[in-house]
Structure formats: structure tokens, C-alpha cells
Enzyme design. Structure first.
Site, PDB file in Angstrom:
ATOM      1  N   ASP A  40       0.783  -1.317  -0.051  1.00  7.57           N
ATOM      2  CA  ASP A  40      -0.082   0.084  -0.073  1.00  7.57           C
ATOM      3  C   ASP A  40       0.876   1.364  -0.049  1.00  7.57           C
ATOM      4  O   ASP A  40       0.526   2.203  -0.891  1.00  7.57           O
ATOM      5  CB  ASP A  40      -1.046  -0.093   1.326  1.00  7.57           C
ATOM      6  CG  ASP A  40      -2.119  -0.820   0.903  1.00  7.57           C
ATOM      7  OD1 ASP A  40      -2.289  -1.539  -0.175  1.00  7.57           O
ATOM      8  OD2 ASP A  40      -2.707  -1.300   1.913  1.00  7.57           O
ATOM      9  N   TYR A  43       2.226   2.194  -3.237  1.00 10.28           N
ATOM     10  CA  TYR A  43       1.215   2.478  -4.157  1.00 10.28           C
ATOM     11  C   TYR A  43       1.092   4.088  -3.885  1.00 10.28           C
ATOM     12  O   TYR A  43       0.772   4.920  -4.861  1.00 10.28           O
ATOM     13  CB  TYR A  43      -0.259   1.857  -4.070  1.00 10.28           C
ATOM     14  CG  TYR A  43      -1.292   2.248  -4.679  1.00 10.28           C
ATOM     15  CD1 TYR A  43      -1.492   1.695  -6.067  1.00 10.28           C
ATOM     16  CD2 TYR A  43      -2.127   2.978  -4.051  1.00 10.28           C
ATOM     17  CE1 TYR A  43      -2.565   2.189  -6.925  1.00 10.28           C
ATOM     18  CE2 TYR A  43      -3.164   3.726  -4.886  1.00 10.28           C
ATOM     19  CZ  TYR A  43      -3.658   2.986  -6.083  1.00 10.28           C
ATOM     20  OH  TYR A  43      -4.793   3.443  -6.767  1.00 10.28           O
ATOM     21  N   ASP A  44       0.845   4.325  -2.582  1.00 10.40           N
ATOM     22  CA  ASP A  44       0.774   5.476  -2.133  1.00 10.40           C
ATOM     23  C   ASP A  44       1.872   6.377  -2.819  1.00 10.40           C
ATOM     24  O   ASP A  44       1.520   7.608  -3.170  1.00 10.40           O
ATOM     25  CB  ASP A  44       0.842   5.883  -0.514  1.00 10.40           C
ATOM     26  CG  ASP A  44      -0.505   4.890   0.060  1.00 10.40           C
ATOM     27  OD1 ASP A  44      -1.392   4.360  -0.795  1.00 10.40           O
ATOM     28  OD2 ASP A  44      -0.444   4.791   1.404  1.00 10.40           O
ATOM     29  N   SER A  89     -33.419  -8.019  -2.323  1.00 12.23           N
ATOM     30  CA  SER A  89     -33.101  -9.235  -3.095  1.00 12.23           C
ATOM     31  C   SER A  89     -34.613 -10.180  -3.053  1.00 12.23           C
ATOM     32  O   SER A  89     -35.470  -9.451  -2.395  1.00 12.23           O
ATOM     33  CB  SER A  89     -31.873  -9.949  -2.603  1.00 12.23           C
ATOM     34  OG  SER A  89     -32.279 -10.297  -1.163  1.00 12.23           O
ATOM     35  N   GLU A 120     -39.825 -14.581 -15.495  1.00 12.03           N
ATOM     36  CA  GLU A 120     -38.575 -14.221 -16.266  1.00 12.03           C
ATOM     37  C   GLU A 120     -37.285 -15.132 -15.928  1.00 12.03           C
ATOM     38  O   GLU A 120     -37.163 -15.600 -14.736  1.00 12.03           O
ATOM     39  CB  GLU A 120     -38.220 -12.888 -15.702  1.00 12.03           C
ATOM     40  CG  GLU A 120     -39.146 -11.836 -15.944  1.00 12.03           C
ATOM     41  CD  GLU A 120     -39.009 -10.387 -15.189  1.00 12.03           C
ATOM     42  OE1 GLU A 120     -37.876 -10.316 -14.620  1.00 12.03           O
ATOM     43  OE2 GLU A 120     -40.012  -9.616 -15.475  1.00 12.03           O
ATOM     44  N   LYS A 122     -33.844 -15.940 -14.316  1.00 13.42           N
ATOM     45  CA  LYS A 122     -32.946 -15.354 -13.480  1.00 13.42           C
ATOM     46  C   LYS A 122     -31.335 -15.166 -14.002  1.00 13.42           C
ATOM     47  O   LYS A 122     -30.748 -16.180 -13.770  1.00 13.42           O
ATOM     48  CB  LYS A 122     -33.038 -15.826 -12.070  1.00 13.42           C
ATOM     49  CG  LYS A 122     -32.291 -15.126 -10.811  1.00 13.42           C
ATOM     50  CD  LYS A 122     -32.706 -15.649  -9.524  1.00 13.42           C
ATOM     51  CE  LYS A 122     -32.258 -14.976  -8.448  1.00 13.42           C
ATOM     52  NZ  LYS A 122     -30.704 -15.136  -8.381  1.00 13.42           N
ATOM     53  N   ASP A 124     -27.690 -14.805 -14.194  1.00 10.95           N
ATOM     54  CA  ASP A 124     -26.648 -15.148 -13.147  1.00 10.95           C
ATOM     55  C   ASP A 124     -25.483 -13.870 -13.642  1.00 10.95           C
ATOM     56  O   ASP A 124     -24.512 -14.340 -14.217  1.00 10.95           O
ATOM     57  CB  ASP A 124     -26.121 -16.424 -13.343  1.00 10.95           C
ATOM     58  CG  ASP A 124     -25.238 -16.681 -11.840  1.00 10.95           C
ATOM     59  OD1 ASP A 124     -25.210 -15.914 -10.884  1.00 10.95           O
ATOM     60  OD2 ASP A 124     -24.605 -17.732 -11.780  1.00 10.95           O
ATOM     61  N   ARG A 143     -25.470  -2.784  -6.653  1.00 10.25           N
ATOM     62  CA  ARG A 143     -26.384  -2.959  -5.599  1.00 10.25           C
ATOM     63  C   ARG A 143     -25.796  -2.517  -4.166  1.00 10.25           C
ATOM     64  O   ARG A 143     -26.536  -2.060  -3.287  1.00 10.25           O
ATOM     65  CB  ARG A 143     -26.706  -4.559  -5.619  1.00 10.25           C
ATOM     66  CG  ARG A 143     -27.749  -4.814  -4.430  1.00 10.25           C
ATOM     67  CD  ARG A 143     -28.214  -6.079  -4.765  1.00 10.25           C
ATOM     68  NE  ARG A 143     -29.259  -6.674  -3.592  1.00 10.25           N
ATOM     69  CZ  ARG A 143     -29.005  -6.948  -2.484  1.00 10.25           C
ATOM     70  NH1 ARG A 143     -27.863  -7.161  -2.226  1.00 10.25           N
ATOM     71  NH2 ARG A 143     -29.908  -7.060  -1.759  1.00 10.25           N
ATOM     72  N   GLU A 177     -29.640  -6.506 -14.971  1.00 13.33           N
ATOM     73  CA  GLU A 177     -28.604  -7.634 -14.586  1.00 13.33           C
ATOM     74  C   GLU A 177     -27.362  -7.561 -15.586  1.00 13.33           C
ATOM     75  O   GLU A 177     -27.977  -7.813 -16.820  1.00 13.33           O
ATOM     76  CB  GLU A 177     -29.016  -8.973 -14.580  1.00 13.33           C
ATOM     77  CG  GLU A 177     -28.274 -10.073 -13.835  1.00 13.33           C
ATOM     78  CD  GLU A 177     -28.324  -9.986 -12.121  1.00 13.33           C
ATOM     79  OE1 GLU A 177     -28.903  -9.193 -11.739  1.00 13.33           O
ATOM     80  OE2 GLU A 177     -27.625 -10.792 -11.449  1.00 13.33           O
ATOM     81  N   TYR A 229     -34.803  -5.490 -16.075  1.00 11.91           N
ATOM     82  CA  TYR A 229     -36.009  -6.240 -15.729  1.00 11.91           C
ATOM     83  C   TYR A 229     -37.045  -5.350 -14.888  1.00 11.91           C
ATOM     84  O   TYR A 229     -38.269  -5.845 -14.369  1.00 11.91           O
ATOM     85  CB  TYR A 229     -35.543  -7.369 -14.979  1.00 11.91           C
ATOM     86  CG  TYR A 229     -34.632  -7.474 -13.839  1.00 11.91           C
ATOM     87  CD1 TYR A 229     -34.955  -6.653 -12.881  1.00 11.91           C
ATOM     88  CD2 TYR A 229     -33.596  -7.805 -13.806  1.00 11.91           C
ATOM     89  CE1 TYR A 229     -34.018  -6.521 -11.693  1.00 11.91           C
ATOM     90  CE2 TYR A 229     -32.399  -7.675 -12.941  1.00 11.91           C
ATOM     91  CZ  TYR A 229     -33.067  -7.096 -11.714  1.00 11.91           C
ATOM     92  OH  TYR A 229     -32.003  -7.129 -10.635  1.00 11.91           O
ATOM     93  N   LYS A 315     -35.116 -21.577  -7.464  1.00 16.09           N
ATOM     94  CA  LYS A 315     -33.550 -21.821  -7.718  1.00 16.09           C
ATOM     95  C   LYS A 315     -33.634 -23.106  -8.224  1.00 16.09           C
ATOM     96  O   LYS A 315     -34.177 -24.089  -7.983  1.00 16.09           O
ATOM     97  CB  LYS A 315     -32.603 -22.007  -6.713  1.00 16.09           C
ATOM     98  CG  LYS A 315     -32.611 -20.305  -5.864  1.00 16.09           C
ATOM     99  CD  LYS A 315     -32.000 -19.578  -6.903  1.00 16.09           C
ATOM    100  CE  LYS A 315     -31.141 -18.259  -6.145  1.00 16.09           C
ATOM    101  NZ  LYS A 315     -29.803 -18.346  -5.690  1.00 16.09           N
ATOM    102  N   CYS A 409     -10.017 -25.060  23.015  1.00 15.43           N
ATOM    103  CA  CYS A 409     -10.203 -23.839  21.941  1.00 15.43           C
ATOM    104  C   CYS A 409      -8.767 -24.036  21.085  1.00 15.43           C
ATOM    105  O   CYS A 409      -7.740 -23.934  21.923  1.00 15.43           O
ATOM    106  CB  CYS A 409     -10.302 -22.556  22.684  1.00 15.43           C
ATOM    107  SG  CYS A 409      -9.994 -21.180  21.707  1.00 15.43           S
ATOM    108  N   CYS A 412      -6.867 -20.435  22.453  1.00 15.70           N
ATOM    109  CA  CYS A 412      -6.309 -20.215  23.450  1.00 15.70           C
ATOM    110  C   CYS A 412      -5.983 -21.433  24.365  1.00 15.70           C
ATOM    111  O   CYS A 412      -5.404 -21.578  25.501  1.00 15.70           O
ATOM    112  CB  CYS A 412      -7.035 -19.342  24.378  1.00 15.70           C
ATOM    113  SG  CYS A 412      -8.594 -19.841  24.900  1.00 15.70           S
ATOM    114  N   CYS A 427     -15.599 -21.971  23.557  1.00 15.45           N
ATOM    115  CA  CYS A 427     -14.370 -21.558  24.234  1.00 15.45           C
ATOM    116  C   CYS A 427     -15.083 -20.646  25.316  1.00 15.45           C
ATOM    117  O   CYS A 427     -15.589 -19.572  25.012  1.00 15.45           O
ATOM    118  CB  CYS A 427     -13.587 -20.938  23.398  1.00 15.45           C
ATOM    119  SG  CYS A 427     -12.291 -19.891  24.207  1.00 15.45           S
ATOM    120  N   CYS A 432     -10.048 -14.831  25.424  1.00 18.81           N
ATOM    121  CA  CYS A 432      -9.368 -15.417  24.077  1.00 18.81           C
ATOM    122  C   CYS A 432      -9.151 -14.596  23.195  1.00 18.81           C
ATOM    123  O   CYS A 432     -10.296 -13.967  22.640  1.00 18.81           O
ATOM    124  CB  CYS A 432     -10.218 -16.754  23.731  1.00 18.81           C
ATOM    125  SG  CYS A 432      -9.768 -17.337  22.043  1.00 18.81           S
TER     126      CYS A 432
END
Ligand code: IVH
Length: 667
Positions: A40, A43-44, A89, A120, A122, A124, A143, A177, A229, A315, A409, A412, A427, A432
């Protein structure tokens, strides 16, 4: 001063480098270009150098300089834009039987009428909103989280089939879409293969990556397409079908397979037809969308918290894949729950390579009687992460070891516990580090305090170096603390501090969500903030008071009450406040002369405006909005198709009012 040609060369060189970095970043493939890792801070530095040269020599700044897209500071994102109409959605059904049940529900809510449906495909791809002002394409927005998206206007404008100018000079917002045809996807991947770039997994990922490129020339080369749509704003007609016709007149690309039908039998037929023939299409679809045609019916049916009741998506049967479970990784959640994750031999499923599957809890491990090296069947249902749906026990070797709950766990090493009657193993150590990390990640997440400059790697470093112990400690961090960390340039440290500082001015709902109270998600947090108005009042709420709030059941009420009973939580909250976090109070004007002030009101049925709007309006004039009707209820505000609450109100002789009457009383 360097000679002009050298300066111009350097500007070109810097622009190319930054374009390349942005490109690889936005394809979502890696931060590695030309074999080098671009940290980063490098880039900066590149951006800073380019900006300073362009400021000195504006005549050399090219039209498409990356600095034109990088506003203010080197921020690798598009501007956020709030959706005037939220981008919701759809609910899903996974079988034709479930679809029939959905249809029965719709008919019941419509008082027995049989609606016309529009079926209709759907598509993808990636949902977008396109905004036209006086007939000219003004903006394109993704969205995002449904209420705020990213403005990607230059990229939307590269989609050749989307009109830049409409026939009529109207204001209009349409939704659709964006997708990449299978042919263009194959061509794109072939080019990437030739140039040694990583391949996209499927057309949807490729479309999403292409929409978020900072270089729109590259987006244009990818040949994205779109099917519109719906109309979100500026709807001219009374039916969805007629509105689609209008969209077609305005020359929007509509899907040619859309079909209006008069019965659920025809809907089922459409679904069966396309499930059989989906491979013949030139683009990917993942189901069928079924919408009620009449907008009057749509209004009557309304919405649930997330999706419209007037539409659903069927679906297609999830694809399955067989693989072998090799080991179990135990994840530690922010409340200490230990979640088993199956580590699998990699296998292709729905176009992506899968090597992990969630098992949710050890109850599920027990139910499948899972052993190491078991042959399992995976399925991608509604969730992103696939799940195990079957185990071939006949293929198990005699000496296979059973998968047992964890003894301790993994983070820890505290002994794991499972309370009686509980399916979860936990845990129990609140200190932790893994739990702390998850809590802090939740705290900074977009739907909580939204500190997007802090990610998992930074939190891990801060905890490891003991610079923080919990989320409140973030507000004690200094520039010096941060700049001593790995991969942290000066500018990045500054950005982290800016993010933290900005989060101090937050909404009460955001803050309550960020606190991580068990069972309190974003929506419940918003309801709480609206109901109590201030943190102080919320902290003093009684179990009863929580329970009386509509949408909050006894389990959540108990959980909120217990949280605010704990002295440690009071201390953490005090720390936040002392360190400058100021959750904005909801303005609840105590209008004591309103007929609603001090009154208990219950909302029921379908109202013409969202419930939250009504609720806020009533709370603001001093009403107490609760969930169930009792003899103490003063008013029941009933919308269309009110059910049992209305019956109860009538039985108990509680005053029932409609929206018009309520508005009159409010005035
Ligand atoms: S209607 C209020 N129609 O599916 C919901 N959505 O969860 C409006 N999608 O991301 C959505 N094809 O972008 C609708 N013909 C279609 C669609 C469609 C694909 C996507 C949509 C959204 C998801 C719905």
C-alpha cells in the site's frame, strides 16, 4: 527543473504502473503485478509522485490519468451512492412444491384472487441501477448492501446495448442484471491465459470484476451486456408487463424469454422448461423469477424485511459434487462458539473450486457420524459456502477415525465446554484472542462501525503486539503505534486513524449493532435505537420492556437484558464514550399534546408505507409501539388484510384505526 520530455515520460510511466495496479486489484485477483508485490505504501508513493508532477505540469496530465479517478486521497474505491429506492433481493424456493406453497400464500393474501404472473429468467450476473435524467444516462450504481451502492457510471456507459439516450426526455431509474455471455467469457479467459493472467472462475465473477475496473477502456473491451428487468423510479403503468413494454419502447434490452402467464400451472411449466434447457442459452441463469403482474396486487402484498412478497425466485436444483473429507478446522466465533469446518479434497462445484464446507455445529457432525477420509457429497444451496449433504458410509475404511468435538479452543487452549441441551461447543475464555479478534472484526465491519481501513491482518498484529485488547482500545491508537507495524506506511497509518476518528460520529443503531450483543443483528439494533432513542435509556431497559417491543421475542429480550446487566459491558461502553465515540441519539420529540402520547399502539396488516416509517412517526409523538394486542393496548393501526391481531382487538374492544384516521390524529 527536469527537461519536459523526461517529466512527461515519468508521468506516463507512473500512470501505466498505477493503472496496472488498479486493474489487477479490481479484477479481484491479486495485488501482485509484474512479479512484484505492490504494498500500500509503495502504491501511495506512486500516486503522490504522479499528483505532484501533474500539479507542476498540468499540460502533461492525460485525460485518463488515474489521478482523475482517485479523488482526494489514494482511495481504491468508487464513490458511494444511496439508492433512493432500496435494491432488495428476492426470496427463494428450491422446489416446485415450495413454489406452489408460495403461490397459495400469495392468493391467500390477495383474498382468494388468482393473480397473473410474469415469469423471467434469473440472469446470473451483477445487479445494477441505471439512472436517467431528462432522458440521458446520468449514473450507474451497483447494488452494494441494497441501500448504498457504488457509482460506476463510466463503466456502465461502456455497455453497448444500454441506451445512453432515451426516446423521451424523462427522469427514470431502471434496474437490471449485467452479464457476460459465455462466448465473451471464454474469449476473455483465453486472452488472460495467453498473457499469463489468472483466469476468472465463471462469467458472473468476470462481470463483477469488469464492472469495478477503474479503467473503463478495459471494461469496454470485455463486452458486458445487460438485461433490464424493472423500473425503480418513474413507473408509468399499472402492470409489470405494461412497464416492460414501455421499457422496450425506450429501447432497453429486455430478456426475450419473459412470459406472462395466467396460472401457477403455467409458471411450473415455464420453470420445468428452462431447467431442462438452460444450457442452450448464450448466458448463465441460476433460476426463474416469478413476479405478480398487477402493481396494485404488488402493493397489497408488500414486503418482508428483506424481499418483496409479490415475487420469488425458483432456484434450479443445486449441483452436487463428491469429494473426500480430510480434516476439520475449528473456527472460533466472537461469542466463543467453536464451529467445525470440513477441509476437503478440492472439487469443482457450480463453476468454483471448493475445498471447505461448513458443518455449522458438532450436532451435525454427530448426525452424519462423520469420520476422517469419509467420501461426502457437497451441495451449494442458498448459501455461498457449500454444505455436506450426504456421506457414503459404505466407502469408509474399517480403521477410519471418528470426528470428535474439540477438547479445547484451538486459539487459547482453554478446555471447550458444552452446556446441557446446547448443540454448540464453546471456548469459555472471554479473553481468548480469537474471540477478541472476531469481536473487533464485527465492530469495524461495514454494517457496524464501518471502519473500512481496518482488516483482519491489522487486528491480528495489534492484538499480538498488545496495542489493543478490545474494540474500545482502537480509540487509543496513535500514529506512532501504527507506523511501527509491518506493511504500514505513513499514509496508511493516517488512513487508519482517519477511519477510526470518522467512526466516532455514528448512529445509535450502528453502535448497538457493533457492541455484538448475542442475537442482536443490524435490524434489531435499529429497532432498539428507534425505541429507546438514547444509549442511556436502552441500558436501563427492563426485560419486560424489551419483550414488549414488536419483533423482539423473549430469547432476544433476555439476551439484551443480560448484556446490559454485566458490569464489564458497562465498563467497555464507558470506555467508548470517554474515548470520544458519540452515538447520535434518535430525536424523539416528546409531543405531549398528541392523542398518541403515552399510548400503547399496535400495528397490523399491510400498511401503505413501511412499518419502520409508521413506527418512527408514532414514537416521535410519544407513543409506545408494541407487538401484541392486550387489554392495555390503546390503538390498533390496521392496514389491509389484517389478521389475528385485528380479531383480538375487536374482541377486547380496543380502538381500531386505519392509516387515514391515524394521519388525522397525528396532525
Ligand atoms: S427482480 C425486488 N428479476 O436476482 C427484487 N431480479 O435476489 C428485484 N436477478 O440480485 C429483483 N434476474 O439482480 C429480478 N429477471 C430478474 C432477475 C433478477 C436476475 C437478480 C437480481 C438480484 C437477484 C434477486
Amino acid at each position: 527543473m527536469p527537461p519536459a520530455s523526461t517529466t512527461q515520460e515519468r508521468i506516463n510511466q507512473l500512470s501505466t504502473l498505477i493503472h496496472e495496479y488498479n486493474h489487477s486489484y479490481y479484477c479481484g485477483i491479486s495485488s501482485d503485478f509484474q512479479g512484484k508485490i505492490c504494498k500500500d505504501d509503495i502504491y501511495d508513493a506512486l500516486v503522490l509522485e504522479l499528483k505532484s508532477l501533474e500539479n507542476q505540469f498540468p499540460e502533461f496530465r492525460s485525460e485518463d490519468s488515474p489521478t482523475m479517478r482517485i479523488k482526494g486521497e489514494p482511495n481504491l474505491s468508487f464513490p458511494s451512492r444511496k439508492h433512493i429506492v432500496p435494491m432488495l433481493s428476492l426470496g427463494n424456493v428450491y422446489s416446485l412444491d415450495e413454489l406452489k406453497i408460495w403461490d397459495t400464500g400469495v392468493k391467500k393474501l390477495l383474498g382468494g384472487q388468482c393473480p397473473e404472473y410474469v415469469c423471467e429468467l434469473k440472469i446470473d450476473g451483477v445487479a445494477i441501477s441505471a439512472i436517467y435524467r431528462k432522458g440521458i444516462l446520468n449514473a450507474g450504481v451497483t447494488r452494494g448492501d441494497g441501500s448504498v451502492g457504488e457509482e460506476i457510471s463510466p463503466n456502465i456507459k461502456t455497455i453497448a446495448c444500454l441506451p445512453l439516450r432515451l426516446k423521451d426526455e424523462i427522469d427514470l431509474e431502471v434496474r437490471g442484471e449485467v452479464y457476460l455471455s459465455r462466448k465473451n467469457f471464454d474469449t476473455l479467459n483465453q486472452l488472460r491465459l495467453n498473457s499469463g493472467d489468472p483466469l476468472f472462475k465463471n462469467p458472473r465473477n468476470a462481470a463483477a470484476g469488469s464492472l469495478r475496473l477503474l479503467d473503463s477502456t478495459e471494461t469496454r473491451r470485455r463486452h458486458l451486456e445487460v438485461f433490464i428487468y424493472t423500473i425503480a423510479d418513474g413507473i408509468p403503468y399499472e402492470t409489470h408487463g405494461r412497464n416492460l413494454e414501455f421499457l422496450s419502447q425506450q429501447e432497453f434490452p429486455l430478456n426475450p424469454e419473459t412470459k406472462m402467464v395466467g396460472s401457477i400451472e403455467e409458471v411450473l411449466e415455464y420453470c420445468r422448461y428452462w431447467e431442462e434447457r438452460k444450457a442452450e442459452l448464450l448466458y448463465d441463469i441460476d433460476g426463474i423469477v416469478i413476479k405478480v403482474n398487477s402493481l396494485k396486487h404488488q402493493k397489497q402484498l408488500g414486503f418482508t424485511a428483506r424481499s418483496p412478497r409479490w415475487a420469488t425466485s425458483f432456484k434450479f436444483t443445486a449441483e452436487q459434487a463428491a469429494t473426500v473429507l480430510r480434516s476439520i478446522e475449528v473456527g472460533v466465533g466472537r461469542t466463543g462458539i467453536l464451529t467445525p469446518v470440513a477441509i476437503l479434497d478440492p472439487v469443482e462445484l457450480n463453476g468454483t473450486t471448493v475445498s471447505r464446507a461448513t458443518l455449522h455445529n458438532y450436532d451435525q457432525v454427530e448426525r452424519f457420524d462423520l469420520h476422517y477420509d469419509d467420501h461426502v457429497t457437497l451441495e451449494k444451496g442458498g448459501e455461498i459456502i457449500p454444505k455436506i449433504v450426504a456421506v457414503q458410509t459404505t466407502l469408509r475404511s474399517a480403521d477410519a477415525l471418528k470426528i470428535e468435538p474439540p477438547l479445547d479452543c484451538p486459539a487459547c487452549r482453554t478446555l471447550a465446554v458444552s452446556l446441557e441441551g446446547d448443540v454448540e461447543w464453546r471456548c469459555p475464555n472471554p479473553q481468548c484472542a480469537a474471540q477478541q479478534k472476531e469481536q473487533i472484526l464485527h465492530f469495524v465491519s461495514r454494517r457496524a462501525m464501518d471502519i473500512d481501513t481496518i482488516g483482519p491482518a491489522l487486528i491480528e498484529q495489534l492484538l499480538a503486539k498488545k496495542l489493543i485488547r478490545n474494540a474500545a482500545d482502537l480509540y487509543l491508537l496513535t500514529h506512532e503505534d501504527l507506523s511501527r507495524l509491518e506493511r504500514m506506511g505513513d499514509k496508511s497509518a493516517e488512513n487508519v486513524l482517519i477511519g477510526i476518528e470518522k467512526s466516532k460520529q455514528c448512529d445509535l443503531g450502528q453502535f448497538v449493532h457493533a457492541l455484538g450483543i448475542a442475537n442482536v443483528g443490524e435490524k434489531t439494533a435499529r429497532i432498539l435505537s428507534l425505541h429507546f432513542g438514547s444509549l442511556e435509556k436502552l441500558m436501563l431497559g427492563s426485560r419486560d420492556e424489551f419483550e414488549r417491543i414488536e419483533e423482539i421475542g423473549p430469547v432476544i429480550a433476555e439476551s439484551i437484558f443480560n448484556f446490559f446487566q454485566q458490569a464489564e459491558q458497562h465498563q467497555v461502553i464507558a470506555n467508548f464514550l470517554e474515548r470520544g465515540v458519540v452515538p447520535a441519539e434518535e430525536i424523539i420529540q416528546e409531543i405531549t399534546d398528541s392523542p398518541f402520547s403515552g399510548k400503547i399502539v399496535v400495528l397490523t396488516g399491510t400498511l401503505s408505507e413501511p412499518r419502520d416509517v409508521w413506527k418512527k412517526r408514532l414514537i416521535q409523538v410519544g407513543a409506545n409501539v408494541t407487538g401484541s394486542v392486550s387489554k392495555n393496548t390503546d390503538f390498533v393501526l390496521a392496514g389491509e388484510n389484517a389478521g389475528s391481531k385485528l380479531e383480538k382487538a375487536e374482541k377486547l374492544k380496543v380502538l381500531v384505526i386505519d392509516e387515514t384516521k391515524a394521519l388525522n390524529l397525528l396532525e
